[in-house]
Design a protein around this motif. Structure first.
Motif, PDB file in Angstrom:
ATOM      1  N   VAL A   1       0.893  -1.151   0.000  1.00 30.94           N
ATOM      2  CA  VAL A   1       0.000   0.000   0.000  1.00 30.94           C
ATOM      3  C   VAL A   1       0.938   1.209   0.000  1.00 30.94           C
ATOM      4  CG1 VAL A   1      -2.048   0.962   1.088  1.00 30.94           C
ATOM      5  CG2 VAL A   1      -1.553  -1.436   1.296  1.00 30.94           C
ATOM      6  N   ALA A   2       0.502   2.356   0.435  1.00 34.44           N
ATOM      7  CA  ALA A   2       1.411   3.493   0.526  1.00 34.44           C
ATOM      8  C   ALA A   2       2.187   3.415   1.827  1.00 34.44           C
ATOM      9  CB  ALA A   2       0.624   4.799   0.475  1.00 34.44           C
ATOM     10  N   ARG A   3       3.445   3.786   1.770  1.00 35.74           N
ATOM     11  CA  ARG A   3       4.213   3.823   3.013  1.00 35.74           C
ATOM     12  C   ARG A   3       3.702   4.956   3.891  1.00 35.74           C
ATOM     13  NH1 ARG A   3      10.576   2.780   1.417  1.00 35.74           N
ATOM     14  NH2 ARG A   3      10.283   0.722   0.498  1.00 35.74           N
ATOM     15  N   PRO A   4       3.870   4.809   5.197  1.00 33.44           N
ATOM     16  CA  PRO A   4       3.412   5.874   6.100  1.00 33.44           C
ATOM     17  C   PRO A   4       4.077   7.202   5.801  1.00 33.44           C
ATOM     18  CG  PRO A   4       3.865   3.871   7.305  1.00 33.44           C
ATOM     19  CD  PRO A   4       4.374   3.648   5.921  1.00 33.44           C
ATOM     20  N   LEU A   5       3.398   8.268   6.144  1.00 29.95           N
ATOM     21  CA  LEU A   5       3.894   9.610   5.863  1.00 29.95           C
ATOM     22  C   LEU A   5       5.156   9.934   6.648  1.00 29.95           C
ATOM     23  CD1 LEU A   5       0.568  11.622   6.064  1.00 29.95           C
ATOM     24  CD2 LEU A   5       1.866  11.178   4.016  1.00 29.95           C
ATOM     25  N   GLU A   6       6.078  10.588   5.956  1.00 29.05           N
ATOM     26  CA  GLU A   6       7.206  11.200   6.643  1.00 29.05           C
ATOM     27  C   GLU A   6       6.761  12.548   7.172  1.00 29.05           C
ATOM     28  OE1 GLU A   6      10.316  11.449   3.800  1.00 29.05           O
ATOM     29  OE2 GLU A   6      11.041   9.425   4.174  1.00 29.05           O
ATOM     30  N   ALA A   7       7.644  13.186   7.926  1.00 26.10           N
ATOM     31  CA  ALA A   7       7.327  14.535   8.377  1.00 26.10           C
ATOM     32  C   ALA A   7       7.150  15.441   7.166  1.00 26.10           C
ATOM     33  CB  ALA A   7       8.460  15.059   9.267  1.00 26.10           C
ATOM     34  N   PRO A   8       6.190  16.354   7.216  1.00 26.46           N
ATOM     35  CA  PRO A   8       6.003  17.283   6.098  1.00 26.46           C
ATOM     36  C   PRO A   8       7.279  18.055   5.803  1.00 26.46           C
ATOM     37  CG  PRO A   8       4.163  17.399   7.626  1.00 26.46           C
ATOM     38  CD  PRO A   8       5.222  16.561   8.288  1.00 26.46           C
ATOM     39  N   LEU A   9       7.382  18.591   4.585  1.00 26.83           N
ATOM     40  CA  LEU A   9       8.576  19.337   4.208  1.00 26.83           C
ATOM     41  C   LEU A   9       8.772  20.560   5.091  1.00 26.83           C
ATOM     42  CD1 LEU A   9       8.395  19.213   0.310  1.00 26.83           C
ATOM     43  CD2 LEU A   9       9.785  17.822   1.830  1.00 26.83           C
ATOM     44  N   GLN A  10       7.677  21.214   5.451  1.00 28.99           N
ATOM     45  CA  GLN A  10       7.773  22.367   6.335  1.00 28.99           C
ATOM     46  C   GLN A  10       7.375  21.940   7.736  1.00 28.99           C
ATOM     47  OE1 GLN A  10       5.281  25.302   4.369  1.00 28.99           O
ATOM     48  NE2 GLN A  10       7.120  26.341   3.651  1.00 28.99           N
ATOM     49  N   PRO A  11       8.227  22.131   8.738  1.00 27.30           N
ATOM     50  CA  PRO A  11       7.898  21.694  10.092  1.00 27.30           C
ATOM     51  C   PRO A  11       6.755  22.501  10.675  1.00 27.30           C
ATOM     52  CG  PRO A  11       9.903  23.012  10.096  1.00 27.30           C
ATOM     53  CD  PRO A  11       9.551  22.783   8.667  1.00 27.30           C
ATOM     54  N   PRO A  12       5.950  21.870  11.550  1.00 24.31           N
ATOM     55  CA  PRO A  12       4.874  22.600  12.240  1.00 24.31           C
ATOM     56  C   PRO A  12       5.445  23.769  13.019  1.00 24.31           C
ATOM     57  CG  PRO A  12       4.636  20.240  12.520  1.00 24.31           C
ATOM     58  CD  PRO A  12       5.977  20.462  11.905  1.00 24.31           C
ATOM     59  N   PRO A  13       4.649  24.803  13.230  1.00 25.95           N
ATOM     60  CA  PRO A  13       5.167  26.045  13.796  1.00 25.95           C
ATOM     61  C   PRO A  13       5.456  26.016  15.279  1.00 25.95           C
ATOM     62  CG  PRO A  13       2.812  26.225  13.403  1.00 25.95           C
ATOM     63  CD  PRO A  13       3.243  24.920  12.838  1.00 25.95           C
ATOM     64  N   GLU A  14       4.899  25.081  16.035  1.00 25.51           N
ATOM     65  CA  GLU A  14       5.030  25.138  17.484  1.00 25.51           C
ATOM     66  C   GLU A  14       5.776  23.943  18.016  1.00 25.51           C
ATOM     67  OE1 GLU A  14       1.262  25.543  19.302  1.00 25.51           O
ATOM     68  OE2 GLU A  14       0.606  27.178  18.005  1.00 25.51           O
ATOM     69  N   SER A  15       6.565  24.124  19.089  1.00 22.91           N
ATOM     70  CA  SER A  15       7.245  23.043  19.780  1.00 22.91           C
ATOM     71  C   SER A  15       7.124  23.259  21.270  1.00 22.91           C
ATOM     72  CB  SER A  15       8.726  22.999  19.397  1.00 22.91           C
ATOM     73  OG  SER A  15       8.869  22.751  18.017  1.00 22.91           O
ATOM     74  N   ASP A  16       7.219  22.155  22.038  1.00 23.44           N
ATOM     75  CA  ASP A  16       7.161  22.314  23.485  1.00 23.44           C
ATOM     76  C   ASP A  16       8.550  22.673  24.002  1.00 23.44           C
ATOM     77  OD1 ASP A  16       8.680  20.031  23.555  1.00 23.44           O
ATOM     78  OD2 ASP A  16       7.047  18.714  24.235  1.00 23.44           O
ATOM     79  N   ALA A  17       8.709  22.767  25.305  1.00 22.34           N
ATOM     80  CA  ALA A  17       9.963  23.236  25.892  1.00 22.34           C
ATOM     81  C   ALA A  17      11.124  22.316  25.598  1.00 22.34           C
ATOM     82  CB  ALA A  17       9.781  23.389  27.406  1.00 22.34           C
ATOM     83  N   GLU A  18      10.869  21.034  25.367  1.00 27.02           N
ATOM     84  CA  GLU A  18      11.946  20.090  25.122  1.00 27.02           C
ATOM     85  C   GLU A  18      12.167  19.862  23.630  1.00 27.02           C
ATOM     86  OE1 GLU A  18      11.022  16.544  27.190  1.00 27.02           O
ATOM     87  OE2 GLU A  18      11.062  17.475  29.162  1.00 27.02           O
ATOM     88  N   GLY A  19      11.478  20.616  22.783  1.00 29.35           N
ATOM     89  CA  GLY A  19      11.718  20.520  21.352  1.00 29.35           C
ATOM     90  C   GLY A  19      10.855  19.512  20.629  1.00 29.35           C
TER      91      GLY A  19
END
Length: 512
Positions: free
Chosen positions: A37-55
């Protein structure tokens, strides 16, 4: 956020060990024969805008529990496998998604076909406007049937709960196609209100031994004029086989249904499936027809990924060719190639492979062939046309990234294809329209504007499906559609799908 292209996963449509017997839904889930089937998604080319304190990445996704009471939410592939979020469809309207599913082509690019299966079988919330009548699920079942994927469709409808008037007719059709209609007929005999189809009630009444009720229902239906002519005649034969006249030919109905197909079979006049919709090819996989018909049916199903390549190989190598021409030439070619590989006879492989490879591509079986033989071919010292063919086989295999460089030629075409297999096609080597478009798409860093609004509105499934359809329908010279489809698939993390699709455009559509 779950990622979607780092782990391979499989679904199964039939178990080779049980090839002579129809499989039920539970068999399909518990005893899989792998098919990509299709392989699972990799991280999008553009990272999401928010991160928690530990990254750690904090996804911008609203997550809600699946509504298990709604059949539209049924799925066979959990989010832990696909990487798709549970709100995949939630932001889209049911009518829009049904329209998109109705547009799925009959012969898609194999990479996009695998993505279609992923979307059709994914566990996810129903669209927000979905009602209780299971319209969204029925659209998915219809798309699976169009592809010939009867076993997963049967598993899906049984998971959703087939003892429901909105789903029973789908269950009944799928069960007839796979030869597993006993349970459905028992349910209908006990609860006739599950279906308003008189022909189904008559058939199931007789099938379960209630001949008196079946005959009475038949008389009522004929009196009311609710049966079409083929159904009326075939059901009469089914209820009373002595009425069959050996000198009378039963002409095929203009519109075929699974029940009509089985009634022709019961009357002793089974119909060939080659000119029927692909879902009927499953009936030829029961070992009841000759080997030629079974191979032809298997090829039809393999083209859409509805049958594993290994199952087709088993039929190709089951016995010596019975004749020459058509399917028998492919049987002979595959058997000769397999023997030459076993003998590690590179010269013989080099003589057999080019013409066989041309034929397999022409028949829409190139990716299945590559799945079977790419690894073995990569170990041989091939030259000339044999090496060129083996290079293409490697590029269309699951291991394209590692195998292709071993067989590549050092010309511009070879270097471009290897670069594409590794995700970095060189625009300076692109000389034709599809190559130029592909290089542009792989240089993009965001979703294409055609699909950006859908993604921003949280309609991920709709965006992926729209991009896939756009790419799938693109001709080799439709650069804008190639750029749009590939750019968006890569932007949402479907890198493996994008690379495979791009290679297939060049090798199977453009013929470069």
């Amino acid at each position: 956020m779950k990622t979607l292209d780092t782990v391979v996963f499989s679904i199964a449509f039939a178990a080779p060990a049980l090839a002579q017997e129809p499989l039920g839904a539970i068999d399909w889930l518990n005893d899989p024969a792998p098919i990509s089937v299709a392989r699972p998604l990799e991280a999008p080319l553009q990272p999401p805008p928010e991160s928690d304190a530990e990254g750690a990445v904090v996804p911008d996704v609203d997550v809600m529990p699946l509504d298990g009471a709604r059949p539209d939410a049924a799925g066979l592939l959990p989010g832990s496998t696909t990487g798709l979020p549970p709100n995949l469809w939630a932001g889209s309207s049911t009518d829009t998604l049904i329209s998109l599913f109705s547009r799925l082509p009959s012969d898609p690019l194999p990479a996009i076909q695998a993505l279609y299966y992923t979307l059709l079988l994914a566990e996810a919330e129903a669209p927000a406007d979905a009602g209780a009548e299971a319209r969204f699920l029925r659209a998915r079942l219809g798309a699976l049937r169009k592809m010939g994927a009867v076993e997963p469709a049967l598993a899906l409808v049984q998971q959703a709960g087939p003892y429901d008037a909105d789903l029973f007719d789908q269950w009944f059709d799928l069960a007839l196609l796979s030869g597993t209609e006993n349970e459905a007929c028992s349910a209908l005999t006990q609860e006739p209100e599950l279906s308003d189809q008189y022909d189904a009630r008559i058939y199931c009444g007789a099938r379960t031994g209630d001949w008196q009720t079946a005959a009475l229902t038949y008389e009522t239906a004929t009196a009311l004029g609710v049966l079409d002519a083929p159904s009326e005649r075939l059901l009469a034969h089914f209820l009373d086989p002595e009425t069959i006249d050996a000198d009378t030919t039963l002409a095929p109905a203009a519109t075929m249904t699974p029940l009509l197909y089985r009634l022709y079979e019961a009357a002793g006049t089974p119909l060939p499936t080659r000119n029927l919709p692909r879902e009927f090819a499953v009936a030829d996989m029961r070992g009841l027809t000759g080997l030629k018909a079974e191979i032809e049916a298997a090829e039809r199903l393999t083209r859409t990924g509805a049958l594993p390549a290994n199952r087709l190989l088993g039929l190709y190598t089951d016995q010596s060719p019975a004749a020459s021409g058509g399917v028998w030439d492919r049987v002979a070619g595959v058997q000769d190639l397999e023997q030459a590989i076993l003998d590690t006879d590179a010269k013989a492989v080099g003589q057999i492979l080019p013409d066989l490879w041309r034929d397999m591509k022409r028949e829409g079986l190139g990716v299945a062939f590559a799945t079977l033989f790419a690894q073995s071919l990569s170990t041989l010292d091939l030259q000339g046309r044999g090496r060129e063919a083996a290079f293409e086989v490697a590029l269309l295999s699951q291991d394209y990234e590692s195998l292709a460089p071993k067989l590549a030629t050092n010309d511009a075409r070879g270097r471009f294809l290897v670069g594409l297999a590794q995700g970095t096609p060189d625009a300076d080597l692109a000389s034709e329209t599809p190559q130029i478009a592909i290089a542009e798409a792989f240089a993009a860093t965001a979703a294409h504007p055609d699909h950006a609004d859908m993604l921003e509105a949280g309609r991920l499934g709709q965006a992926i499906l729209t991009a896939a359809l756009q790419l799938d329908g693109a001709g080799p010279n439709q650069a804008s559609d190639i750029v749009a489809g590939l750019s968006t698939l890569r932007a949402v993390g479907l890198e493996d799908t994008a690379r495979k699709a791009a290679l297939q455009i060049l090798l199977l559509k453009a013929g470069t």
